[in-house]
Design a protein around this motif. Structure first.
Motif, short mmCIF file in Angstrom:
data_model
loop_
_atom_site.label_atom_id
_atom_site.label_comp_id
_atom_site.label_asym_id
_atom_site.label_seq_id
_atom_site.Cartn_x
_atom_site.Cartn_y
_atom_site.Cartn_z
N GLN A 134 11.55 -6.18 -1.48
CA GLN A 134 11.05 -6.33 -0.11
C GLN A 134 11.10 -4.99 0.62
OE1 GLN A 134 9.67 -9.08 1.03
NE2 GLN A 134 9.23 -8.19 3.02
N ARG A 137 8.47 -2.83 -0.76
CA ARG A 137 7.17 -3.29 -0.28
C ARG A 137 6.94 -2.84 1.15
NH1 ARG A 137 6.10 -9.47 0.92
NH2 ARG A 137 4.33 -9.18 2.26
N THR A 138 8.01 -2.97 1.96
CA THR A 138 7.90 -2.52 3.35
C THR A 138 7.61 -1.02 3.38
OG1 THR A 138 9.49 -4.21 3.98
CG2 THR A 138 9.08 -2.49 5.57
N ASP A 141 4.09 -0.45 2.23
CA ASP A 141 3.17 -0.87 3.30
C ASP A 141 3.13 0.19 4.41
OD1 ASP A 141 2.46 -3.17 2.01
OD2 ASP A 141 3.79 -4.51 3.18
N GLU A 142 4.33 0.72 4.72
CA GLU A 142 4.41 1.76 5.77
C GLU A 142 3.66 3.01 5.32
OE1 GLU A 142 5.14 3.33 9.36
OE2 GLU A 142 5.58 1.28 8.78
N HIS A 144 1.29 3.14 3.19
CA HIS A 144 -0.13 2.79 3.15
C HIS A 144 -0.72 2.85 4.55
CE1 HIS A 144 -3.70 0.29 3.12
NE2 HIS A 144 -3.71 0.29 1.80
N ARG A 145 0.01 2.30 5.52
CA ARG A 145 -0.45 2.33 6.90
C ARG A 145 -0.61 3.78 7.39
NH1 ARG A 145 1.59 3.07 11.59
NH2 ARG A 145 3.71 3.13 10.86
#
Length: 168
Positions: A134, A137-138, A141-142, A144-145
């Motif tokens: 997790q 993934r966070t 995701d960060e 990626h953002r």
């Protein structure tokens, strides 16, 4: 009066009746023959067999007496001795089996406890792994953002640059 009652009295039929009576007694009355056979059988039995049955019964009585007085008490004593020994052995075997069952139960309990500990450890490890996933993934995701924002900025700058050249 007697002659009137009996039809054969003083008549020629009387010898015939006498002959019929003799024929009947010889042919049909078996009592004298049977009595003679019985006397003969008893005489033969007593002479030939003698006291053999009496001796057999006396021997049988002696055997039964000896069995009751000597053999039976010995058998009872041997049985009592063997039964007490057998009972003692059975109690020892029962105690050993009881101890084995207790050990097996303890071993199973210990094994179940170990299995439970391993399972709890695996669950904790799995939860930690999922938490790490997790977090990653966070993080991804960060990233990626941020990458998307940079690309948006880069494309918007490129559009601005391109807009400068289009105006010529």
């Amino acid at each position: 009066d007697r002659r009137r009652d009996s039809p054969a009295a003083g008549s020629p039929i009387q010898p015939i009746i006498k002959d019929v009576g003799e024929v009947y007694s010889r042919l049909l009355d078996h009592r004298p023959v049977i009595q003679g056979e019985i006397r003969y059988f008893v005489k033969e039995f007593e002479e030939k067999r003698g006291l053999r049955e009496l001796r057999v019964l006396e021997n049988l009585k002696n055997t039964i007496f000896e069995t009751n007085e000597r053999v039976l008490p010995k058998c009872e004593q041997a049985m009592q001795d063997n039964l007490s020994e057998t009972f003692r052995r059975l109690q020892a075997a029962n105690a050993m089996i009881h101890r084995l069952q207790e050990r097996e139960l303890e071993a199973r309990k210990l094994q179940a406890d170990k299995m439970m500990a391993r399972e709890e450890k695996c669950i904790a490890h799995w939860e930690e792994f999922m938490k790490e996933q997790q977090d990653k993934r966070t993080e991804v995701d960060e990233e990626h953002r941020k990458a998307m924002e940079r690309l948006k900025e880069q494309y918007s700058e490129m559009e601005k640059e391109l807009a400068k050249y289009v105006s010529f």
